[in-house]
Design an enzyme around this catalytic site. Structure first.
Site, mmCIF file in Angstrom:
data_model
loop_
_atom_site.group_PDB
_atom_site.id
_atom_site.type_symbol
_atom_site.label_atom_id
_atom_site.label_comp_id
_atom_site.label_asym_id
_atom_site.label_seq_id
_atom_site.Cartn_x
_atom_site.Cartn_y
_atom_site.Cartn_z
ATOM 1 N N ASP A 1 -88.630 4.550 -10.135
ATOM 2 C CA ASP A 1 -89.835 4.457 -9.367
ATOM 3 C C ASP A 1 -90.609 3.355 -9.960
ATOM 4 O O ASP A 1 -90.432 2.955 -11.116
ATOM 5 C CB ASP A 1 -90.812 5.948 -9.444
ATOM 6 C CG ASP A 1 -90.783 6.443 -10.748
ATOM 7 O OD1 ASP A 1 -91.236 5.707 -11.788
ATOM 8 O OD2 ASP A 1 -90.861 7.596 -11.020
ATOM 9 N N ASP B 1 -94.475 2.340 -10.896
ATOM 10 C CA ASP B 1 -95.807 2.587 -10.998
ATOM 11 C C ASP B 1 -96.880 1.537 -10.884
ATOM 12 O O ASP B 1 -96.576 0.658 -11.741
ATOM 13 C CB ASP B 1 -96.085 3.633 -12.077
ATOM 14 C CG ASP B 1 -95.303 5.075 -12.185
ATOM 15 O OD1 ASP B 1 -95.264 5.496 -11.092
ATOM 16 O OD2 ASP B 1 -94.471 5.479 -12.961
ATOM 17 N N ASP C 1 -97.181 5.399 -24.565
ATOM 18 C CA ASP C 1 -96.418 5.891 -25.623
ATOM 19 C C ASP C 1 -95.585 4.829 -26.178
ATOM 20 O O ASP C 1 -95.859 4.661 -27.632
ATOM 21 C CB ASP C 1 -95.398 7.243 -24.992
ATOM 22 C CG ASP C 1 -94.566 6.627 -24.023
ATOM 23 O OD1 ASP C 1 -94.559 5.802 -23.402
ATOM 24 O OD2 ASP C 1 -94.218 7.813 -23.372
#
Ligand code: ATP
Ligand code: MG
Length: 530
Positions: free
Chosen positions: A74, A76, A223
């Site tokens: 996807d 983002d 992260d």
């Protein structure tokens, strides 16, 4: 290549006092990401935001995957526009999320997720299921098989539908400890040590973190360095604050900041590390890998619904077989599914371990071919060992009773619920798949053909095929079901008649096998290989 320190907007930026590296800006001529590889809808959103005067970047996994040369799952987008501003910019836009508002921009079935730059490192745990696993066969609702009515509790369809609905809105029942203003802008005041926008538990896990910021803030909450790259629609450059480009080139997964702190803030990052290791074949860098051994128990404090979502991402997005290997290597499977891990540790090369591995490999192939995959089948695989173990504690003559099987599935599913919240519709589906096995293994007369009409026939048949492949069910029966599905109605009747209505005597055909593949003597009822 130039260094760029993000121009600050006319509000006070969080953590001004902390000196942080500025972005290394990699111009278009020096990287490989071409606009032709980016989803046209994502490009539309990026351009529109830019035209409206906002900063707009592709961010996260899609930039990483484009650099590696794989197709992103996807796209983002991160932007300086506040959620309400995004909503005003697009007609086809909906705001979602309780703690942090995200904008979903719709293009038919395609959804582009747009997030406002955020400060600090709140875990992203309100990602809707659909965005986690794009080709999930989410409509599979368990139907109660008429023939099993006596053995099974009736499915309460309204409960099932309610559960399905809760997933569509992406709300998994995480109740924030305290409901507070969630749209506060960073400009309203910079948080300090005891800022009430940030709440952590006694392990350092971030429970809530509510402040928007700039791209300079946004990057540090991410992260891994490989997940913290931004593609700027203004000039097609890549912004790299944390050394992600170099780490991707070295196929290295490295947490931003101190690994122990980052895992404590959000223990799910350990599962994400395992997922990216499995998906990308990256090596976990230093403490990003070694810290997991000591911190993995912290996963016990993560909401079970979030662990369920992560489990689906680990196993249903095309690298499930490798995820199993990686999770076992880091000891993480025992945190997620303790009974499954214990079973596989005890029987590492047994038939069930082979079935799980083969089933995951088949699932990976389905994902690669763009076919839908189901959590029900996944949990049937994973729970096979624990279910077999419970069944085999019963006297052998009860192993094939539907009551024994249903009871074992329910108990195995209940044990698994201790850590991950498996929605009822999936555990009921697993129950039906297992309950169908004895009847699939001994089709008798034309009555057997009625199974073909049942909505969940396919799931039960798939499990039978896999069992036969591994030697846990007779191959000739699986072949009979394969052929009967392809046959005309007349041929089906003939094939069913050829089975006869009587059980065959032992020795005439393949005897039935116990859950772990032990052949049973004296009660063989395999159909004739007509
Ligand atoms: P993929 O979509 O291929 O599974 P991804 O990296 O895009 O991988 P997402 O879960 O879609 O993963 O998250 C998008 C981005 O949000 C990540 O790349 C990362 O920058 C950030 N992110 C997601 N979860 C966390 C987390 N728990 N802690 C910090 N940052 C996170
Ligand atoms: Mg993503």
């Amino acid at each position: 290549m130039r260094r760029f320190s993000h121009a600050k907007r006319n509000f006070q930026v969080l953590n001004d006092s902390i000196s942080r590296p500025s972005a290394r800006v990699i111009p278009r001529a020096e990287h490989s990401i071409s606009r032709s590889a980016i989803s046209p809808n994502a490009l539309r959103v990026l351009y529109r935001l830019r035209e409206a005067g906002y900063e707009a970047f592709l961010v996260g996994g899609c930039v990483r995957d484009l650099l590696i040369g794989i197709t992103p799952k996807d796209f983002d987008i991160a932007t300086s526009a506040l959620p309400e501003e995004v909503k005003r910019t697009f007609r086809n836009c909906r705001l979602i999320g309780r703690r942090f508002r995200l904008a979903h921009v719709f293009f038919g079935r395609d959804i582009i997720e747009v997030a406002t730059f955020r400060a600090m490192s709140a875990p992203v745990d309100e990602i809707p299921l659909e965005s986690a696993v794009p080709d999930l066969d989410d409509d599979e609702l368990p139907e109660v098989d008429d023939d099993l009515d006596d053995d099974l509790d009736a499915t309460d369809e309204s409960t099932v539908l309610a559960e399905a609905g809760s997933h569509r809105t992406g709300i998994h029942g995480h109740t924030p400890l305290v409901e507070r203003d969630r749209s506060r802008h960073a400009g309203a005041g910079a948080p300090d040590e005891d800022d009430e926008d940030r709440v952590t538990d006694e392990h350092g896990r971030i429970l809530r973190d509510n402040a928007y910021g700039t791209i300079d803030d946004d990057v540090w909450r991410r992260d891994f360095t490989a997940n913290a790259l931004y593609y700027n629609i203004a000039d097609f450059s890549i912004w790299d604050y944390a050394g992600g480009v170099e780490d991707i080139a070295a196929r290295r997964l490295k947490l931003i900041g101190d690994p122990v702190t980052r895992y404590r803030e959000d223990p799910v990052r350990m599962l994400r590390a395992a997922r990216f290791e499995a998906k990308l074949g990256f090596t976990l860098d230093g403490e990003t890998g070694t810290a997991i051994r000591d911190l993995k128990e912290l996963l016990g404090s993560v909401p079970p619904a979030r662990l369920f979502d992560e489990t689906l991402k680990l196993f249903l997005t095309g690298h499930g077989a490798m995820s199993l290997v990686v999770l076992q290597r880091h000891g993480l499977l025992g945190e997620l599914l303790p009974t499954v891990a214990a079973y596989l540790d005890k029987h590492p090369d047994g038939a069930v371990a082979r079935l799980v591995r083969q089933g995951l490999a088949n699932t990976d192939q389905r994902v690669a071919a763009g076919k839908p995959v189901t959590p029900t089948f996944l949990f049937a695989l994973l729970l096979y060992g624990p279910i077999a173990e419970i069944i085999e504690k019963q006297p052998q003559e009860k192993w094939h009773d539907i009551g024994t099987i249903v009871d074992a599935v329910d108990r195995a599913a209940r044990n698994a619920q201790g850590r991950i919240a498996i929605p009822k519709r999936f555990s009921l589906g697993v129950r039906e798949m297992f309950a169908a096995q004895p009847r699939l293994e001994q089709p008798r007369g034309r009555r057997a053909l009625r199974m073909l009409e049942q909505p969940r026939f396919r799931a039960g048949f798939d499990l039978l095929l896999l069992r036969a492949e591994i030697g846990l069910a007779a191959k000739d029966i699986a072949e009979w079901w394969t052929r009967v599905q392809e046959a005309s109605q007349t041929d089906r009747d003939r094939m069913a008649d050829a089975l006869g209505g009587q059980p065959r005597q032992a020795g005439e055909g393949g005897g039935r096998r116990g859950p772990r593949g032990r052949r049973r003597r004296g009660r063989g009822r395999a159909p004739a290989a007509s």
